[in-house]
Design an enzyme around this catalytic site. Structure first.
Site, mmCIF file in Angstrom:
data_model
loop_
_atom_site.group_PDB
_atom_site.id
_atom_site.type_symbol
_atom_site.label_atom_id
_atom_site.label_comp_id
_atom_site.label_asym_id
_atom_site.label_seq_id
_atom_site.Cartn_x
_atom_site.Cartn_y
_atom_site.Cartn_z
ATOM 1 C CB SER A 216 -10.428 2.450 -4.609
ATOM 2 O OG SER A 216 -9.727 2.824 -3.451
ATOM 3 C CB THR B 101 -3.491 0.083 -2.459
ATOM 4 O OG1 THR B 101 -3.669 -0.022 -1.053
ATOM 5 C CG2 THR B 101 -4.048 -1.152 -3.142
ATOM 6 C CE LYS C 69 -0.552 3.369 -0.499
ATOM 7 N NZ LYS C 69 -1.142 4.107 0.610
ATOM 8 C CG ASN D 120 -1.547 7.825 -3.177
ATOM 9 O OD1 ASN D 120 -1.105 8.755 -3.849
ATOM 10 N ND2 ASN D 120 -2.608 7.955 -2.405
ATOM 11 C CG ASP E 231 -1.756 7.751 1.094
ATOM 12 O OD1 ASP E 231 -2.940 7.660 0.706
ATOM 13 O OD2 ASP E 231 -0.945 6.810 1.013
ATOM 14 N N GLY F 57 4.745 2.497 6.115
ATOM 15 C CA GLY F 57 4.537 3.401 4.985
ATOM 16 C C GLY F 57 3.572 4.528 5.295
#
Ligand code: NAP
Length: 320
Positions: free
Chosen positions: A36, A87, A91, A127, A142, A170
């Site tokens: 990321s 992450t 979450k 998130n 997401d 999740g």
């Protein structure tokens, strides 16, 4: 000190955070392998070239153990962070922290400092956090990432399509809520552990309304599965070479396509099997890119350079 986006920072580093320019971060445990920072900093470079407002923006990574998250969230706010990505395993923990403060249980308790978006409330996980004056605004991008990725890679809308969803963790929960909110034609959920599957189905039932919702054992797919379904793998089976395939695709009646949320390795055993069977298939990199792009849009309010994010994510994966 000028912090480097490659460094893995800790709670102690946060306590002495030296930057006054806008900082963003992904928070997880572990976090070393996250791509990321590469993806977001590439996009921030593009934004900064077009708009001087973004010149000082940088995205970092923090390894925060679950027990420290409740302490870390107000500290990130106090240190002026503009936004956070959460992450594994944060979450749901962050959702619970925010949700508690967004809905004070005691009459006369202080006004809410946090807000949680409707989609994130339905999933029970966040998130993406956006800084507000008083606290954090929690989102879950997401589901948007998945729906956009399925459309982009398989050319299918979740709305009106039968979906066979593998997993009950999740990621599966987020995917299921997205499918139901898009009014998929039917939702069939399969999971290795029946107890976890049943718990998910109970939570999903109120959201399903008239949409047919079923659970099944992935070892024994039922005969009445729909034809033309999109198969979504939201299990972690496939991350290791020794993992079993989460379902035998040959036992499913002519799926329309297979989307595997896993992107490393780029071709799991499930995707290899889809290729053998001639089924359209895609890995989870596009989902990662689109959930990230939506988060960056929430933080900056700018039109986000998605292709720069994709190129940076692919390059970062190659380097690993
Ligand atoms: P999680 O909450 O730990 O759930 C894991 C799920 O995988 C559970 O349903 C579990 O089944 C199942 N599973 C684990 N090992 C298995 C095996 N050997 N065989 C069959 N099923 C197995 O994890 P998560 O957060 O949902 O993440 C799931 C996957 O999605 C991960 O690979 C993650 O990297 C990926 N993901 C990708 C993106 C993206 O942007 N591309 C976003 C989010 C997640 P049991 O209930 O039986 O344990």
């Amino acid at each position: 000190m000028t912090p480097s986006p490659e460094t893995v920072f800790t709670l102690d580093d946060l306590a002495g955070w030296p930057r006054s320019d806008p900082s963003l971060a992904v928070v997880g445990h572990p976090i070393k392998h996250s791509i990321s920072p590469a993806m977001h900093n590439a996009a921030l470079d593009v934004l900064a070239r077009a708009d001087a407002r973004f010149a000082g923006w940088r995205y970092f990574r923090f390894d925060i153990p679950p027990a420290d998250l409740a302490r870390a969230l107000p500290l990130f706010h106090a240190k002026g962070f503009q936004g956070l990505n959460l992450t594994v395993p944060h979450k749901v923990i962050a959702f619970n922290e925010l949700n508690l403060a967004a809905n004070p249980a005691q009459p006369g308790a202080p006004a809410a400092t946090h807000v949680v978006e409707r989609a994130a409330r339905a999933i029970g996980a966040v998130n993406t956090l956006l800084r507000t004056g008083a606290g954090w605004h929690g989102h879950n991008t997401d589901g948007y990432g998945l729906a956009t990725a399925v459309k982009e890679t398989l050319g299918r809308d979740l709305g009106g399509t039968p979906v066979i969803l593998l997993g009950a963790g999740g990621a599966a929960r987020g995917a299921a809520v997205e499918c139901l909110q898009h009014a998929c034609r039917s939702l069939w959920v399969a999971n290795r552990t029946r107890l976890n599957l049943d718990a998910l189905l109970i939570d999903l039932a109120p959201l399903a309304g008239k949409i047919p919702l079923h659970g099944f054992d992935p070892q024994h797919p039922p005969a009445d599965l729909p034809e033309g379904a999109i198969v979504i793998n939201a299990t972690s089976a496939g991350m290791k070479p020794s993992d079993p395939v989460p379902v035998d695709l040959a036992l499913l009646p002519q799926p329309a396509g297979v989307y595997d949320m896993i992107y490393n390795p780029p071709e799991t055993a499930l995707l290899a099997r889809a290729r053998e069977l001639g089924l359209p298939a895609a890995n989870g990199l596009s989902m990662l890119v689109h959930q990230g792009a939506k988060a960056l849009e929430i933080w900056t309010g700018a039109s986000v350079p998605v292709e720069a994010m994709r190129a940076a994510a692919e390059a970062a994966l190659q380097r690993r």
